[in-house]
Write a protein that holds these residues in place. Structure first.
Motif, short mmCIF file in Angstrom:
data_model
loop_
_atom_site.label_atom_id
_atom_site.label_comp_id
_atom_site.label_asym_id
_atom_site.label_seq_id
_atom_site.Cartn_x
_atom_site.Cartn_y
_atom_site.Cartn_z
N ASP A 49 7.78 -7.23 6.57
CA ASP A 49 8.50 -6.04 6.12
C ASP A 49 8.14 -4.85 6.99
O ASP A 49 9.01 -4.12 7.45
N THR A 50 6.84 -4.66 7.22
CA THR A 50 6.36 -3.49 7.96
C THR A 50 5.18 -3.91 8.82
O THR A 50 4.31 -4.64 8.37
N VAL A 51 5.18 -3.43 10.06
CA VAL A 51 4.02 -3.62 10.93
C VAL A 51 3.25 -2.29 10.99
O VAL A 51 3.86 -1.25 11.20
N ILE A 52 1.95 -2.34 10.79
CA ILE A 52 1.10 -1.15 10.93
C ILE A 52 0.17 -1.41 12.11
O ILE A 52 -0.60 -2.37 12.10
N LYS A 53 0.30 -0.57 13.14
CA LYS A 53 -0.50 -0.79 14.36
C LYS A 53 -1.35 0.44 14.62
O LYS A 53 -0.82 1.55 14.69
N ASP A 54 -2.65 0.25 14.74
CA ASP A 54 -3.59 1.37 14.92
C ASP A 54 -3.36 2.44 13.86
O ASP A 54 -3.41 3.64 14.15
N VAL A 75 2.64 -5.85 6.40
CA VAL A 75 3.07 -5.89 5.01
C VAL A 75 4.22 -6.91 4.97
O VAL A 75 5.21 -6.75 5.69
N LEU A 76 4.04 -7.98 4.21
CA LEU A 76 5.05 -9.04 4.16
C LEU A 76 5.96 -8.83 2.96
O LEU A 76 5.52 -8.32 1.93
N LYS A 105 7.84 -7.39 16.20
CA LYS A 105 8.61 -7.29 14.94
C LYS A 105 8.29 -8.45 14.00
O LYS A 105 8.41 -8.32 12.79
N HIS A 106 7.96 -9.59 14.59
CA HIS A 106 7.63 -10.77 13.78
C HIS A 106 6.15 -10.84 13.47
O HIS A 106 5.68 -11.84 12.93
N GLY A 107 5.40 -9.79 13.82
CA GLY A 107 4.04 -9.67 13.31
C GLY A 107 2.90 -9.80 14.31
O GLY A 107 1.74 -9.69 13.91
N ALA A 108 3.19 -10.05 15.58
CA ALA A 108 2.10 -10.18 16.57
C ALA A 108 1.70 -8.79 17.04
O ALA A 108 2.46 -8.12 17.74
N THR A 109 0.49 -8.36 16.68
CA THR A 109 0.04 -7.01 17.07
C THR A 109 -0.82 -7.05 18.34
O THR A 109 -0.92 -6.06 19.04
N THR A 110 -1.45 -8.19 18.61
CA THR A 110 -2.19 -8.38 19.86
C THR A 110 -1.67 -9.66 20.51
O THR A 110 -1.55 -10.69 19.84
N ILE A 111 -1.36 -9.58 21.79
CA ILE A 111 -0.69 -10.70 22.47
C ILE A 111 -1.36 -10.96 23.81
O ILE A 111 -1.41 -10.06 24.66
N GLU A 112 -1.87 -12.15 24.00
CA GLU A 112 -2.36 -12.54 25.31
C GLU A 112 -1.16 -12.89 26.17
O GLU A 112 -0.21 -13.52 25.68
N VAL A 113 -1.17 -12.46 27.44
CA VAL A 113 -0.05 -12.77 28.34
C VAL A 113 -0.60 -13.24 29.68
O VAL A 113 -1.45 -12.58 30.28
N LYS A 114 -0.08 -14.38 30.13
CA LYS A 114 -0.55 -14.97 31.38
C LYS A 114 0.41 -14.68 32.52
O LYS A 114 1.62 -14.58 32.32
#
Lengths: 418, 418
Positions: free
Chosen positions: B405-410, B386-387, B134-143
């Motif tokens: 404002d809006t996240v567009i993913k794929d 979109v901010l 929601k805060h804009g991270a569309t790709t996230i590395e996770v350990k």
């Protein structure tokens, strides 16, 4: 309405919290609140309240903290424009003087605010207030001070009065004509002080009596600091305001210690704000009085300064400590009280419990409203937050997001998540 | 779909940005993007694209910035429980050793994560990932790294693989069995290193081939630091991993400079992360290589430390700099990339433009995905934000709230405001 099953109901009962009392949250586990006609009627355990009021409409706060709405006792929320370009220019290496020479700094906000219509001013400010409200601020003090002439200062006050009526929040107005010396008086700052004392303040009273529908007079505040108003000038302004019946506030010791806090104590001000470079003497004077020290941790953070308010000393001397956002376009554009708490925990070493008390019941005292708001006690306004966390300690620990699930204002459920 | 009329379209075209190139945003005013089949097809001015594709479905981004989704190249997002009580205890004066003696610290998260079911682990982690998204991270590395035994480490990896499929985001998995020495090996840390090299890594390959549906191998990472793994131990682990074909990452210089960054360069690692106490030698070695230095400014902020990554030196030596959140329950529980940018601007003196490039195209390089994501260029994934601001400079300047404002993913519009 009965709010029930809160994992923790943070009541903050017992009034403003001095010194080491700061942080006494009055937690009721599995707590409940009965709300009627916008006011808190009963506070207690869930079982007892459900048994006593079996037919009441219910709001289930299971696994969530319920606490009083934040009271933000220091903002400059009403302005036009932004200074993002200055922020970038400074990071790219421009000096403060170069920025001033290009027309930047506070006077650029003054110029934009003077040129704006009342509608523009209200539209831009309303967005910020809505953001603060969504993040949990149910009562917000708002200062003028981007006019520095009577007309624009009154336009700012009009915005505050209008927005108070138009929004779900309660606003507390403050006249800060003495925020800076306007360019017109650059060579004659004492002339501007005269103007405030002899003309602006008396005219403000006339205007207020016609425009404010019987509201009590607004606070009068002064920026007492090297480069703004001297101790003498500040004293002249506040003394004039006091004679006219205004309640008082003061900005002191953001960069420099001029003795303003002790002077504010003598004049019976409600609060002294910023209090970063405050001397031990001033801290002791504050602690012996009823004045609330309002720390603004967003400002040193915003400026990446190392010095924060000496919270341990204020608490150790048995003073009243509150915290606030200082929301403004120059040094700290942050609308989230939870973020201010996160900064206060890290840089002032407040515990989450202390920061919560400082941002609710003590903040209410800083605006003279601790009899109406700032705690969950019978007779007070039903201004409550339901947080999306089961334990209050997560405030401060988690940062940069919004942990408010639901805002309840005057007993109305306002859920911005939906 | 045609996204048009963006006040600023931040393309970041031209690949990862070394040294003083950092911050070249490639801004198109009144910009537009054509999206088809989840990919970016055309990028340009609004008028041209509307003329060329008059019948395309439209999304009006008027008065708003459009930029690539944030790529967060360093998180520990998959865990169970919290350490809020430790946070409060430390502020109330408890020492780190007292907290450890009470079973606190990283090993308390290890214990909670070992005891949790896969479902619990996924449910709690999904909430955090959703907040990041929601805060804009569309790709996230996770350990991984809260298991420290094969079974729990694989449970964490399974969570990451499952959550990658279940959520709108893309997750990049990393095996961090060498996050800390588990209690069982307290007196024999080299035995734990042997276990990782001789047993966990080979078994991980078998498991991966059966479980990961043809995905390429995850990263292998080591916490190279006094109190965790020595330079020699770290080198043994990373060398074993390299031989088995794993891509590499390393944690270095959070508290202490052991020379891990230079060693990581020699082994061809993708990134060296934290890089706070990094020596000039290590910075020069990094800058001569393809390795990305990943700074984690939320961690010094979370700990109220004074030292941050030497960004100016990394940039001055012509190295690659990225930033990331380091989201974890011990030192920094912050899910908002915009807040990380605000901290980086203030404490690392990055400009908003530099911080944006560091959190998008350079961050994509840190996880080896800069050919697919991190900029708005034809052929890349349509992962866009979109901010709710008209000028990118407001990122960093304003803080503590959500300006997405809006996240567009794929290519799919996902608007969490509604």
């Amino acid at each position: 309405m009965l709010i029930h099953s809160a994992s923790q109901l943070i009541t903050l009962e017992g009034g403003p919290q001095r010194g080491s009392k700061l942080g006494e949250l009055g937690v009721i586990e599995n707590g409940a609140v009965l709300i009627r006609n916008g006011l808190i009627e009963k506070v207690g355990g869930t079982e007892a309240l459900i048994n006593n009021y079996p037919d009441e409409e219910r709001f289930d706060a299971k696994n969530r903290v319920v606490m009083p709405g934040f009271v933000d006792p220091h903002t400059h929320a009403v302005w036009v424009g932004d200074r993002a370009n200055e922020f970038e220019a400074k990071l790219a290496g421009k000096t403060y003087l170069e920025i001033l020479a290009e027309g930047g700094g506070i006077l650029s906000t003054v110029s934009a605010t003077r040129n704006a219509s009342l509608d523009e001013l209200k539209t831009q400010s309303k967005e910020r207030l809505m953001s603060m409200f969504k993040h949990g601020a149910t009562t917000i003090e708002v200062k003028t001070g981007y006019g520095l002439d009577l007309e624009t200062e009154l336009k700012q006050l009009q915005s505050i009065l209008d927005l108070d009526e138009e929004g779900p929040w309660d606003l507390v107005p403050t006249f800060l004509g003495a925020h800076a010396v306007p360019q017109e008086y650059e060579d004659n700052p004492d002339g501007y002080v005269d103007l405030i004392c002899n003309s602006m303040l008396p005219e403000l009273i006339n205007w207020w009596n016609q425009s404010a529908k019987g509201r009590s007079l607004p606070f009068v505040d002064v920026f007492c600091e090297t480069g703004a108003f001297s101790l003498d000038q500040s004293k002249r302004i506040l003394s004039s305001a006091k004679e006219l019946g205004f309640p008082l506030k003061i900005h002191v010791d953001e960069f420099d210690n001029l003795g303003g806090a002790s002077m504010a104590v003598e004049l019976g001000a409600y609060s002294a704000d910023h209090i970063v470079m405050t001397s031990e003497n001033d801290i002791k004077a504050m602690a012996k009085s009823d004045l609330v020290g309002v720390s603004l941790p967003g400002t040193p953070f915003g400026l990446a300064h190392k010095e924060y308010s000496p919270a341990k000393s204020i608490i150790g001397n048995d003073g009243y400590l509150a915290i606030a956002s200082d929301l403004n376009p120059g040094t700290t554009w942050g609308e989230n009280p939870q973020m201010i708490i996160a900064i206060a925990c890290r840089y002032m070493k407040l515990t989450p419990a202390q920061a919560i008390a400082a941002y609710t019941i003590n903040a209410a005292k800083a605006v003279g409203k601790h009899a109406e708001i700032g705690s969950i006690e019978p007779g007070k306004k039903a201004d409550l937050l339901v947080l999306s966390i089961a334990n209050y300690q997560q405030l401060g620990y988690r940062y940069g997001t919004n942990l408010v699930d639901t805002v309840i204002k005057d007993g109305n459920i306002i859920n911005y998540r939906n």
